[in-house]
Design a protein around this motif. Structure first.
Motif, PDB file in Angstrom:
ATOM      1  N   PRO A 136       0.922  -1.148  -0.111  1.00  0.00           N
ATOM      2  CA  PRO A 136      -0.046   0.115  -0.089  1.00  0.00           C
ATOM      3  C   PRO A 136       0.700   1.276   0.138  1.00  0.00           C
ATOM      4  CG  PRO A 136      -0.658  -1.550   1.687  1.00  0.00           C
ATOM      5  CD  PRO A 136       0.561  -2.171   0.992  1.00  0.00           C
ATOM      6  N   PRO A 137       0.527   2.303  -0.545  1.00  0.00           N
ATOM      7  CA  PRO A 137      -0.690   2.654  -0.977  1.00  0.00           C
ATOM      8  C   PRO A 137      -1.443   2.039  -2.268  1.00  0.00           C
ATOM      9  CG  PRO A 137       0.374   4.721  -1.163  1.00  0.00           C
ATOM     10  CD  PRO A 137       1.161   3.581  -0.550  1.00  0.00           C
ATOM     11  N   VAL A 138      -2.485   1.485  -2.413  1.00  0.00           N
ATOM     12  CA  VAL A 138      -3.084   1.277  -3.208  1.00  0.00           C
ATOM     13  C   VAL A 138      -4.352   1.724  -3.732  1.00  0.00           C
ATOM     14  CG1 VAL A 138      -4.378  -0.818  -4.354  1.00  0.00           C
ATOM     15  CG2 VAL A 138      -1.963  -1.230  -3.235  1.00  0.00           C
ATOM     16  N   ARG A 139      -4.561   2.238  -4.846  1.00  0.00           N
ATOM     17  CA  ARG A 139      -5.680   2.914  -5.263  1.00  0.00           C
ATOM     18  C   ARG A 139      -5.970   2.751  -6.758  1.00  0.00           C
ATOM     19  NH1 ARG A 139      -8.489   8.472  -3.192  1.00  0.00           N
ATOM     20  NH2 ARG A 139      -6.714   9.582  -3.864  1.00  0.00           N
ATOM     21  N   ILE A 140      -7.044   1.655  -7.107  1.00  0.00           N
ATOM     22  CA  ILE A 140      -7.147   1.225  -8.454  1.00  0.00           C
ATOM     23  C   ILE A 140      -8.745   1.491  -8.745  1.00  0.00           C
ATOM     24  CG2 ILE A 140      -5.201   0.057  -8.821  1.00  0.00           C
ATOM     25  CD1 ILE A 140      -7.171  -2.642  -8.150  1.00  0.00           C
ATOM     26  N   ILE A 141      -9.164   1.207 -10.096  1.00  0.00           N
ATOM     27  CA  ILE A 141     -10.365   1.128 -10.666  1.00  0.00           C
ATOM     28  C   ILE A 141     -10.029   0.079 -11.566  1.00  0.00           C
ATOM     29  CG2 ILE A 141     -11.481   3.238 -10.074  1.00  0.00           C
ATOM     30  CD1 ILE A 141     -10.840   3.938 -12.900  1.00  0.00           C
ATOM     31  N   SER A 142     -10.943  -0.964 -11.837  1.00  0.00           N
ATOM     32  CA  SER A 142     -11.009  -1.808 -12.744  1.00  0.00           C
ATOM     33  C   SER A 142     -12.321  -1.813 -13.448  1.00  0.00           C
ATOM     34  CB  SER A 142     -10.448  -3.058 -12.001  1.00  0.00           C
ATOM     35  OG  SER A 142     -10.322  -3.906 -13.393  1.00  0.00           O
ATOM     36  N   PRO A 143     -12.534  -1.240 -14.503  1.00  0.00           N
ATOM     37  CA  PRO A 143     -14.011  -1.440 -15.296  1.00  0.00           C
ATOM     38  C   PRO A 143     -13.878  -2.921 -16.098  1.00  0.00           C
ATOM     39  CG  PRO A 143     -12.770   0.152 -16.317  1.00  0.00           C
ATOM     40  CD  PRO A 143     -11.765  -0.314 -15.186  1.00  0.00           C
ATOM     41  N   GLY A 144     -14.731  -3.410 -16.317  1.00  0.00           N
ATOM     42  CA  GLY A 144     -14.641  -4.530 -17.012  1.00  0.00           C
ATOM     43  C   GLY A 144     -16.000  -5.569 -17.157  1.00  0.00           C
ATOM     44  N   ARG A 145     -15.872  -6.709 -17.734  1.00  0.00           N
ATOM     45  CA  ARG A 145     -16.746  -7.661 -17.855  1.00  0.00           C
ATOM     46  C   ARG A 145     -16.963  -8.577 -16.583  1.00  0.00           C
ATOM     47  NH1 ARG A 145     -18.596  -9.432 -23.851  1.00  0.00           N
ATOM     48  NH2 ARG A 145     -18.884  -7.187 -24.733  1.00  0.00           N
ATOM     49  N   ALA A 146     -17.910  -9.076 -16.560  1.00  0.00           N
ATOM     50  CA  ALA A 146     -18.337 -10.089 -15.421  1.00  0.00           C
ATOM     51  C   ALA A 146     -19.301 -10.897 -16.047  1.00  0.00           C
ATOM     52  CB  ALA A 146     -18.600  -9.699 -14.157  1.00  0.00           C
ATOM     53  N   PHE A 189     -22.055  -8.931 -18.370  1.00  0.00           N
ATOM     54  CA  PHE A 189     -22.504  -7.458 -17.710  1.00  0.00           C
ATOM     55  C   PHE A 189     -21.115  -6.902 -17.382  1.00  0.00           C
ATOM     56  CE2 PHE A 189     -21.881  -8.260 -13.243  1.00  0.00           C
ATOM     57  CZ  PHE A 189     -22.013  -9.627 -13.036  1.00  0.00           C
ATOM     58  N   HIS A 190     -21.132  -5.663 -17.234  1.00  0.00           N
ATOM     59  CA  HIS A 190     -20.024  -4.878 -16.766  1.00  0.00           C
ATOM     60  C   HIS A 190     -19.932  -4.160 -15.533  1.00  0.00           C
ATOM     61  CE1 HIS A 190     -20.032  -4.936 -21.110  1.00  0.00           C
ATOM     62  NE2 HIS A 190     -18.458  -4.726 -21.148  1.00  0.00           N
ATOM     63  N   GLN A 191     -19.023  -4.138 -14.668  1.00  0.00           N
ATOM     64  CA  GLN A 191     -18.911  -3.477 -13.477  1.00  0.00           C
ATOM     65  C   GLN A 191     -17.668  -2.682 -13.353  1.00  0.00           C
ATOM     66  OE1 GLN A 191     -18.097  -6.824 -10.597  1.00  0.00           O
ATOM     67  NE2 GLN A 191     -20.145  -6.890 -10.081  1.00  0.00           N
ATOM     68  N   LEU A 192     -17.766  -1.757 -12.383  1.00  0.00           N
ATOM     69  CA  LEU A 192     -16.508  -0.893 -12.317  1.00  0.00           C
ATOM     70  C   LEU A 192     -16.180  -1.123 -10.760  1.00  0.00           C
ATOM     71  CD1 LEU A 192     -15.723   2.342 -13.572  1.00  0.00           C
ATOM     72  CD2 LEU A 192     -15.493   2.157 -11.047  1.00  0.00           C
ATOM     73  N   GLU A 193     -14.745  -1.652 -10.674  1.00  0.00           N
ATOM     74  CA  GLU A 193     -14.293  -2.243  -9.437  1.00  0.00           C
ATOM     75  C   GLU A 193     -13.610  -0.874  -8.704  1.00  0.00           C
ATOM     76  OE1 GLU A 193     -15.238  -5.034  -8.063  1.00  0.00           O
ATOM     77  OE2 GLU A 193     -14.045  -5.188  -6.396  1.00  0.00           O
ATOM     78  N   GLY A 194     -13.578  -0.512  -7.718  1.00  0.00           N
ATOM     79  CA  GLY A 194     -12.807   0.486  -7.042  1.00  0.00           C
ATOM     80  C   GLY A 194     -12.185  -0.074  -5.582  1.00  0.00           C
TER      81      GLY A 194
END
Lengths: 352, 661
Positions: free
Chosen positions: A197-207, A221-226
């Protein structure tokens, strides 16, 4: 040649070529007349060349007069050229016979998919807020998708996700079971492992989930992970981040409400609602008259998840959120059937 | 899970309207899918017979109706069209309290009405499908209170319970949670703790890890009986059909206390013993629904001396099942290993109300109480409690050991980002625990036996904020001491491709990553060499796509069927193949042009060209020009695959080596 004769010649050239310039009917005639007068071997040019034979006194007198005549004639030719070319242009333009009432030319226009458009605006905002972009594969193993996210093998929580399993190639059956990731949360594990850390990410994509297909369920479908992990990160930081994010996305002040919920990889886990921007809380069909719209799940990263990737939960805290991209697009664009995103009807696509 | 408001009141004195209760439940994390009113929610309505119907003197659509309630005849004004002389109907008299308010004497178009004939909607009873007045049975006695015919007013709430809270899968469990949330006292389920004298069965648990506790009780000389109405009504509200008192009571206790019970026909059990053991290899078992299954040591069974009589926690066997004339039973109440039940339930595809609760984990400390309460209830309905009941045989090899979680108020505040005072945290946490020691730091929270989900201070933090209310979480400033953002190169490349293709006039489509066998067959190749799903939704979505082409064709086909002839489409997405025997994915971009260029129906037919090879090659070149770092050749003359035109085909080669398209 005497100065007298020289001057007479000048007058004669002035009269004859002046008239020629004025009477030229076409640009070609004018060109010829100008060459005859002012060209390299033109009459006036030749006459001016003879000045060198005169005595200095005469030169001083005749020289300026000759140059004045040259300029005068050049002006006459130029003037005539202007009016001739203008006339010619007028003639050419007025000869065009195009039907101006005909339909316009159909330039092809490309469109981005609405899910691309919404993902771009969501990730754009979050990246400006300091989140880095992380990516992960769709084909996952059970470790990244479940075990490391605190979803144990026989925990009923696994049943919350209807999972598609991928068939191994012949001869590789003994390998770990592979699946299509059921959420973007698997990226949390992939990204945190081996990082401090520090870690600060987003990850948009399919699920993917083997849900029935209907107006609100799609197997793809698509999600945006944070995800944010650092010293002293708390549930309050999550609230602020989401509030700022939705305020930017909807371009108006938005409030965030948490409701208790359960996701194995966060504790406390919450369901996130934002204050309805469509009716300003007065009650509409979007918020089902509640004034709040549900957009996704979130919470404080579970200590078991941090432990699974070698981060000390006593020292670091974190939050994670998963937002539905289709859901957000449906809200923003007033689309009421999730299937519309995958039918690819050009009448729909061309509105974006 | 359905919860009856009136049933909750057995355990807690709630006194709020159901809608408010629903809000409270949502606020503590129990989703409420629906709130449904049941029973009669009115008074002062009685059965009356229509004796005469006259036209209203001042209104075409109204009638003057003479009705007889058994004691007197009165005239009411009525606008419904479905009435006829001789019908029995609900009559609300002046002063009746209807769901929408009190009925007052009124003049309607100049004629006084002494009451009102009611529809189901006006009484808020289940819709009878009739447009107009609710028609009662012809034999309904005149003057009867209609409310009595429909039971007490009640309310059924449909709740969604999260999987880590199996303790909430019962009325008592919900009442217990509410007692904390509302600060109200909680009553235990009624149980007289009667002693029994009859003979008991010997119970043996082979492996304590498989079964933490097993209680059994023998009940004899039972009169076959139907359950009393109140019990039937409650079961029906749960969506369970009443069968006979024995079966009904076991179901009733499951919904009430969350403890699944099983009743075996004692006469069918051999050897006077019960063994909780793993099935033997090849052992056969007939389920209640008449299916024979073969077992192995992966399955936990309940067996008599000779054979399995139930799959532990999942389903009973046909052979020891309860019949309507069963007169003696062995009643089981147990706590099985959750994963074991989970595996068995899935393996034999019989996820039952019982297995659902065992999978989450039942409270081992409540196993005996459930057994006693059920036995007493059964005996009350169909037996002689004192004489024909054995004592409860309780085998409890692994005693519940209370667990303590340590935390400091400061840690809780750090997780939540709150500034809750110690006193507040103490006040919220204490009622959740079976003891909270705050004498010194860290505090010690004694986890009650029904809350197996509480393991760490994070779990306590959640409960604190759940009951203190999420509004106490402030919006703070996020700490931001992070390196700059990074965007993976591949994401930027896709973005570049999107930009170029959009500018060229292509529209982006998005498709499932899955295709059908038929679509795959178009591409040629062996289906076995393509990654596929083990459990596809249907044959239509079965294989992971090897190429984006089927997706583009599907998207074009969808539009073509809607009259579109010309389209320029592209998709950026994953394609799949086996690489060294492992399913692998790769990101790709593909485009499709169909019809004419520039567009359909263009008036200057002469300028409209059928899209040809030159068009798509031009698009490909423009796209590839955006990636100047790579040297890319479009080479023609190669051998085209079967799905492509044999001659109008080209390959895209990267850096002179890798074929990329």
């Amino acid at each position: 040649m005497t100065p007298q004769i020289w001057q007479e010649k000048c007058a004669e050239i002035r009269a004859r070529h002046g008239a020629a310039a004025a009477s030229a009917a076409t640009l070609a005639d004018l060109e010829k007349a100008e060459t005859d007068c002012l060209g390299r071997k033109g009459e006036l040019t030749e006459l001016l060349k003879t000045l060198k034979d005169f005595p200095l006194e005469d030169k001083k007198r005749l020289g300026p007069a000759g140059n004045a005549l040259k300029e005068e004639l050049a002006g006459l030719f130029a003037g005539r050229r202007d009016s001739l070319s203008r006339a010619e242009l007028d003639a050419r333009l007025s000869s065009v016979a195009e039907d101006l009432s005909l339909p316009p030319y159909p330039f092809p226009k490309g469109h981005r998919h609405p899910l691309t458009v919404i993902t771009d605006s969501m990730t754009g905002i979050l990246m400006r807020m300091g989140f880095a972009w992380a990516d992960g594969p769709y084909i996952e193993n059970e470790h990244h998708n479940f075990d490391a996210l605190n979803v144990a093998q026989h925990h009923p929580a696994r049943d919350m996700h209807d999972t598609f399993y991928v068939k191994p190639a012949d001869g590789h059956e003994a390998d770990e079971r592979l699946l299509l990731r059921t959420h973007t949360s698997s990226v949390q594990i992939r990204y945190m492992r081996g990082r401090k850390p520090p870690v600060r990410i987003i990850s948009p994509g399919r699920a993917f989930r083997s849900d029935r297909i209907d107006a609100s369920h799609s197997p793809v479908f698509h999600q945006l992970e944070g995800l944010c992990v650092d010293e002293g990160v708390s549930l309050a930081d999550l609230k602020t981040t989401l509030m700022q994010f939705y305020t930017a996305l909807f371009r108006q002040k938005v409030d965030i409400r948490f409701r208790p919920s359960y996701f194995p990889f966060v504790e406390p886990g919450v369901e996130v609602d934002f204050s309805c921007v469509f009716c300003k809380g007065k009650g509409c069909s979007v918020c089902k008259r509640s004034g709040w719209v549900e957009v996704g799940g979130a919470g404080v990263v579970h200590p078991n998840v941090l432990k699974a990737v070698g981060i000390d939960p006593e020292k670091y805290g974190g939050y994670a959120f998963g937002l539905g991209i289709e859901r957000t697009a449906m809200l923003l664009y007033g689309i009421n059937d999730i299937r519309a995103f995958y039918e690819n009807d050009l009448r729909v696509l061309s509105q974006f | 899970m359905k919860i009856l408001y009136s049933w909750l009141k057995d355990f807690i004195d709630i006194n709020m309207p159901p809608e408010e209760l629903a809000k409270k439940l949502v606020s503590i994390g129990i989703e409420v899918a629906s709130v449904e009113k049941t029973g009669a929610n009115f008074t002062g309505v009685c059965v009356a017979e229509i004796q005469k119907i006259d036209v209203h003197p001042n209104a075409d659509k109204l009638h003057l109706v003479d009705v007889n309630d058994g004691t007197s005849v009165m005239t009411v004004v009525c606008g419904a069209q479905n009435i006829a002389v001789g019908q029995r109907v609900p009559l609300a008299k002046v002063g009746a309290k209807l769901p929408d308010g009190e009925l007052k004497k009124a003049k309607i178009r100049g004629v006084e009405s002494n009451g009102m004939l009611c529809s189901t909607d006006e009484l808020k009873l289940p819709d009878d499908g009739v447009d107009g007045i609710f028609l009662l049975p012809k034999d309904a006695p005149l003057g009867t209170d209609v409310a009595k015919m429909f039971g007490e007013p009640d309310c059924a709430l449909d709740l969604e319970i999260v999987p880590n809270r199996p303790d909430l899968l019962s009325h008592f469990g919900i009442a217990r949670e509410l007692s904390v949330a509302l600060g109200l006292p909680l009553r235990q389920p009624k149980c007289a703790q009667l002693k029994g004298q009859g003979e008991a069965l010997k119970i043996t648990i082979e492996n304590p890890a498989d079964c933490q506790r097993y209680c059994g009780r023998v009940l004899k000389n039972l009169r076959p009986a139907q359950s009393p109405d109140w019990l039937k009504r409650r079961l029906l509200a749960m969506g369970t059909n009443p069968k006979n008192a024995l079966v009904d009571v076991t179901n009733y206790i499951l919904y009430e206390m969350g403890q699944p019970l099983h009743a075996f026909d004692l006469a069918k059990l051999e050897g006077g013993e019960i063994n909780v053991r793993r099935a033997r290899e090849g052992e056969k078992f007939m389920t209640l629904d008449n299916k024979e299954i073969a077992l192995d040591p992966g399955v936990l069974v309940i067996a008599d001396r000779n054979r399995p009589v139930a799959l532990a926690g999942v389903i009973g066997g046909l052979y020891s099942g309860i019949a309507d004339d069963t007169s003696s039973v062995f009643l089981e109440s147990a706590c099985f290993n959750p994963p074991l039940v989970h595996v068995t339930a899935r393996r034999f595809a019989s996820r039952t109300e019982a297995s659902k609760r065992f999978e989450g984990g039942v409270n081992p400390e409540a196993v005996e109480l459930a057994c006693r309460r059920a036995a007493e209830l059964i005996m009350e309905i169909c037996g002689r409690p004192q004489e024909d009941m054995s004592e409860v045989r309780d085998v409890y090899p692994v005693k519940y050991a209370p667990k303590a979680v340590e935390f400091t108020p400061e840690q809780i505040n750090r997780i939540l980002g709150t500034a809750l005072p110690d006193e507040k945290i103490k006040a919220v946490a204490a009622p959740l625990s079976s003891g909270l020691d705050t004498a010194s730091l860290p505090w010690k929270f004694l986890v009650p036996p029904h809350r197996r989900d509480i393991e760490t201070r994070w779990d306590i933090a959640e409960d604190v904020v759940r009951f203190a209310g999420y509004d106490c979480v402030p919006a703070s400033d996020t700490p931001c001491r992070l390196p700059g953002q990074e965007m993976p190169a591949v994401v930027e490349d896709v973005e570049l491709a999107r930009e170029e293709l959009t500018a060229l006039g292509f529209s982006e489509v998005m498709s499932y990553d899955l295709i059908s066998s038929a679509e795959f067959a178009l591409l040629g190749g062996d289906e076995k060499s393509q990654p596929s799903l083990l459990n596809p939704l249907s044959d239509e979505w079965k294989l992971l796509r090897p190429s984006l082409l089927p997706s583009l064709l599907r998207a074009f086909g969808y539009n073509e069927r809607r009259g579109v002839r010309t389209a320029m489409l592209y998709e950026a997405g994953k394609v799949y193949s086996y690489v060294n025997g492992h399913p692998a994915e790769k990101l790709g971009v593909a485009g499709l042009m169909a019809g004419s260029y520039p567009a359909d129906l263009f008036w200057r037919q002469g300028e409209m060209k059928e899209t040809g090879f030159a068009h798509i090659k031009g698009a490909a070149e423009r796209l590839l020009a955006r990636f100047p770092g790579c040297k890319i050749d479009i080479s023609t003359g190669g051998k085209a695959p079967s799905f492509m035109h044999p001659k109008l085909y080209a390959e895209v080669v990267l850096n002179g080596k890798e074929r990329i398209g």
